[in-house]
Design a protein around this motif. Structure first.
Motif, PDB file in Angstrom:
ATOM      1  N   GLU A 137       0.914  -1.262   0.059  1.00 46.73           N
ATOM      2  CA  GLU A 137       0.121  -0.138  -0.098  1.00 46.73           C
ATOM      3  C   GLU A 137       0.751   1.302   0.073  1.00 46.73           C
ATOM      4  O   GLU A 137       1.716   1.517   0.954  1.00 46.73           O
ATOM      5  CB  GLU A 137      -0.767  -0.108   1.226  1.00 46.73           C
ATOM      6  N   VAL A 138       0.717   2.216  -1.055  1.00 51.68           N
ATOM      7  CA  VAL A 138       1.578   3.386  -1.213  1.00 51.68           C
ATOM      8  C   VAL A 138       0.590   4.495  -0.859  1.00 51.68           C
ATOM      9  O   VAL A 138      -0.298   4.648  -1.682  1.00 51.68           O
ATOM     10  CB  VAL A 138       2.193   3.551  -2.401  1.00 51.68           C
ATOM     11  N   LEU A 139       0.949   5.361   0.172  1.00 49.21           N
ATOM     12  CA  LEU A 139       0.238   6.565   0.406  1.00 49.21           C
ATOM     13  C   LEU A 139       1.063   7.805  -0.235  1.00 49.21           C
ATOM     14  O   LEU A 139       2.139   7.851   0.505  1.00 49.21           O
ATOM     15  CB  LEU A 139      -0.169   6.497   1.827  1.00 49.21           C
ATOM     16  N   PHE A 140       0.549   8.675  -0.674  1.00 47.79           N
ATOM     17  CA  PHE A 140       1.220   9.889  -1.209  1.00 47.79           C
ATOM     18  C   PHE A 140       0.775  10.876  -0.204  1.00 47.79           C
ATOM     19  O   PHE A 140      -0.474  11.311  -0.233  1.00 47.79           O
ATOM     20  CB  PHE A 140       1.014  10.352  -2.852  1.00 47.79           C
ATOM     21  N   TYR A 141       1.727  11.614   0.226  1.00 47.55           N
ATOM     22  CA  TYR A 141       1.254  12.716   1.340  1.00 47.55           C
ATOM     23  C   TYR A 141       1.625  13.978   0.841  1.00 47.55           C
ATOM     24  O   TYR A 141       2.638  14.400   0.719  1.00 47.55           O
ATOM     25  CB  TYR A 141       1.734  12.488   2.508  1.00 47.55           C
ATOM     26  N   GLN A 142       0.675  14.885   0.063  1.00 45.73           N
ATOM     27  CA  GLN A 142       1.058  16.417  -0.379  1.00 45.73           C
ATOM     28  C   GLN A 142       1.056  17.251   0.989  1.00 45.73           C
ATOM     29  O   GLN A 142      -0.030  17.459   1.669  1.00 45.73           O
ATOM     30  CB  GLN A 142       0.066  16.786  -1.287  1.00 45.73           C
ATOM     31  N   LEU A 143       2.164  17.802   1.238  1.00 47.00           N
ATOM     32  CA  LEU A 143       2.368  18.907   2.269  1.00 47.00           C
ATOM     33  C   LEU A 143       2.003  20.192   1.735  1.00 47.00           C
ATOM     34  O   LEU A 143       2.414  20.660   0.687  1.00 47.00           O
ATOM     35  CB  LEU A 143       3.928  18.863   2.815  1.00 47.00           C
ATOM     36  N   THR A 144       0.773  20.873   2.463  1.00 47.21           N
ATOM     37  CA  THR A 144       0.487  22.180   2.115  1.00 47.21           C
ATOM     38  C   THR A 144       0.551  23.304   3.246  1.00 47.21           C
ATOM     39  O   THR A 144       0.692  24.289   2.834  1.00 47.21           O
ATOM     40  CB  THR A 144      -0.906  22.117   1.614  1.00 47.21           C
ATOM     41  N   SER A 145       0.370  22.715   4.456  1.00 48.75           N
ATOM     42  CA  SER A 145       0.175  23.800   5.485  1.00 48.75           C
ATOM     43  C   SER A 145       1.435  23.550   6.615  1.00 48.75           C
ATOM     44  O   SER A 145       1.386  24.584   7.516  1.00 48.75           O
ATOM     45  CB  SER A 145      -1.165  23.585   6.283  1.00 48.75           C
ATOM     46  N   GLN A 146       1.987  22.459   6.396  1.00 51.62           N
ATOM     47  CA  GLN A 146       3.141  22.259   7.482  1.00 51.62           C
ATOM     48  C   GLN A 146       4.465  21.514   6.794  1.00 51.62           C
ATOM     49  O   GLN A 146       4.324  21.179   5.730  1.00 51.62           O
ATOM     50  CB  GLN A 146       2.807  21.492   8.571  1.00 51.62           C
ATOM     51  N   PRO A 147       5.431  22.140   7.080  1.00 51.01           N
ATOM     52  CA  PRO A 147       6.607  21.660   6.555  1.00 51.01           C
ATOM     53  C   PRO A 147       6.966  20.316   7.052  1.00 51.01           C
ATOM     54  O   PRO A 147       6.379  19.576   7.728  1.00 51.01           O
ATOM     55  CB  PRO A 147       7.848  22.475   7.036  1.00 51.01           C
ATOM     56  N   LEU A 148       7.816  19.539   6.105  1.00 50.41           N
ATOM     57  CA  LEU A 148       8.184  18.090   6.537  1.00 50.41           C
ATOM     58  C   LEU A 148       8.557  17.934   7.906  1.00 50.41           C
ATOM     59  O   LEU A 148       7.923  16.886   8.583  1.00 50.41           O
ATOM     60  CB  LEU A 148       9.136  17.590   5.517  1.00 50.41           C
ATOM     61  N   ASP A 149       9.388  18.615   8.519  1.00 49.41           N
ATOM     62  CA  ASP A 149       9.762  18.283   9.913  1.00 49.41           C
ATOM     63  C   ASP A 149       8.680  18.671  10.929  1.00 49.41           C
ATOM     64  O   ASP A 149       8.944  18.054  12.290  1.00 49.41           O
ATOM     65  CB  ASP A 149      11.017  19.314  10.163  1.00 49.41           C
ATOM     66  N   ARG A 150       7.618  19.030  10.742  1.00 43.98           N
ATOM     67  CA  ARG A 150       6.486  19.271  11.412  1.00 43.98           C
ATOM     68  C   ARG A 150       5.428  18.096  11.364  1.00 43.98           C
ATOM     69  O   ARG A 150       4.848  17.733  12.159  1.00 43.98           O
ATOM     70  CB  ARG A 150       5.725  20.722  11.471  1.00 43.98           C
ATOM     71  N   ALA A 151       5.268  17.832   9.986  1.00 43.94           N
ATOM     72  CA  ALA A 151       4.572  16.908   9.712  1.00 43.94           C
ATOM     73  C   ALA A 151       4.775  15.270   9.947  1.00 43.94           C
ATOM     74  O   ALA A 151       4.079  14.432  10.194  1.00 43.94           O
ATOM     75  CB  ALA A 151       3.932  16.856   8.056  1.00 43.94           C
ATOM     76  N   LEU A 152       6.086  15.212   9.726  1.00 38.93           N
ATOM     77  CA  LEU A 152       6.686  13.892   9.747  1.00 38.93           C
ATOM     78  C   LEU A 152       6.654  12.895  11.136  1.00 38.93           C
ATOM     79  O   LEU A 152       6.020  12.007  11.315  1.00 38.93           O
ATOM     80  CB  LEU A 152       8.056  13.524   9.184  1.00 38.93           C
ATOM     81  N   PRO A 153       6.805  13.784  12.305  1.00 41.71           N
ATOM     82  CA  PRO A 153       6.541  13.240  13.758  1.00 41.71           C
ATOM     83  C   PRO A 153       5.275  12.603  13.819  1.00 41.71           C
ATOM     84  O   PRO A 153       5.109  11.452  14.528  1.00 41.71           O
ATOM     85  CB  PRO A 153       6.946  14.218  14.724  1.00 41.71           C
ATOM     86  N   ALA A 154       4.121  13.112  13.462  1.00 39.50           N
ATOM     87  CA  ALA A 154       2.819  12.659  13.819  1.00 39.50           C
ATOM     88  C   ALA A 154       2.586  11.372  12.948  1.00 39.50           C
ATOM     89  O   ALA A 154       2.101  10.407  13.649  1.00 39.50           O
ATOM     90  CB  ALA A 154       1.748  13.965  13.416  1.00 39.50           C
ATOM     91  N   LEU A 155       3.115  11.300  11.706  1.00 35.66           N
ATOM     92  CA  LEU A 155       2.968   9.973  10.997  1.00 35.66           C
ATOM     93  C   LEU A 155       3.886   8.930  11.689  1.00 35.66           C
ATOM     94  O   LEU A 155       3.116   7.902  11.697  1.00 35.66           O
ATOM     95  CB  LEU A 155       3.329  10.339   9.648  1.00 35.66           C
ATOM     96  N   LEU A 156       5.092   9.623  12.144  1.00 30.12           N
ATOM     97  CA  LEU A 156       5.818   8.434  12.670  1.00 30.12           C
ATOM     98  C   LEU A 156       5.302   7.843  14.013  1.00 30.12           C
ATOM     99  O   LEU A 156       5.369   6.744  14.446  1.00 30.12           O
ATOM    100  CB  LEU A 156       7.575   8.862  13.118  1.00 30.12           C
ATOM    101  N   GLU A 157       4.593   8.698  14.759  1.00 26.30           N
ATOM    102  CA  GLU A 157       3.987   8.477  16.119  1.00 26.30           C
ATOM    103  C   GLU A 157       2.836   7.187  15.680  1.00 26.30           C
ATOM    104  O   GLU A 157       2.720   6.522  16.440  1.00 26.30           O
ATOM    105  CB  GLU A 157       3.140   9.507  16.975  1.00 26.30           C
ATOM    106  N   LYS A 158       2.010   7.501  14.787  1.00 24.99           N
ATOM    107  CA  LYS A 158       0.966   6.563  14.250  1.00 24.99           C
ATOM    108  C   LYS A 158       1.634   5.351  13.999  1.00 24.99           C
ATOM    109  O   LYS A 158       1.175   4.236  14.373  1.00 24.99           O
ATOM    110  CB  LYS A 158       0.326   7.359  13.207  1.00 24.99           C
TER     111      LYS A 158
END
Length: 147
Positions: A3-24
């Motif tokens: 399963e491949v999920l494409f995540y388009q960053l629009t409101s936060q930079p990678l360093d802010r969005a990535l930790p939440a996905l890693l926590e999940k």
């Protein structure tokens, strides 16, 4: 297939969005490899994961650390921690994804070159038989499935 999920960053930079996905991922007891294209990005992500929250800890290491951790930061196509999830950032080329349950492609939605490269990755991975989905970041940082 993976399963491949494409995540388009629009409101936060990678360093802010990535930790939440890693926590999940950690909540699901998944090990993760995060693949960037440049050692400088790996170093920046390493720093960001140490400092993103005072209330949380993401156990991670990078190639230079040489130790096995739940989250591995790399520029290679290796899977040194036997991860179930692979995250590609900054246009990193996906390796063979057959060893992974899930793969994420995170890209900057405001960068036309990143959009073009991601469209090409979408077509390639879909043609290879992977189940692909597209997620767009909302203003509040949450993800909304678009396709």
């Amino acid at each position: 297939m993976t399963e491949v999920l494409f995540y388009q960053l629009t409101s936060q930079p990678l360093d802010r969005a990535l930790p939440a996905l890693l926590e999940k991922c950690l909540e699901r007891k998944w090990k993760v490899v995060v693949q960037a294209v440049a050692p400088e990005r790996v170093s920046a992500l390493d720093d960001a994961l140490w400092t993103y929250s005072d209330e949380s800890f993401l156990p991670h290491a990078a190639d230079a650390d040489g130790k096995d951790e739940t989250i591995w930061l790399t520029t290679t196509d290796l899977n040194p921690n036997a991860a179930e999830v692979r995250i590609m950032v900054d246009g990193a080329t996906p390796p063979d994804l057959s060893a992974y349950a899930r793969a994420l492609v995170m890209f900057d939605g405001s960068d036309p070159d990143a959009l073009d490269a991601t469209r090409a990755q979408w077509k390639t991975l879909k043609a290879a038989g992977h189940a692909v989905t597209y997620w767009r970041q909302a203003d509040d940082g949450r993800w909304k499935r678009e396709a």
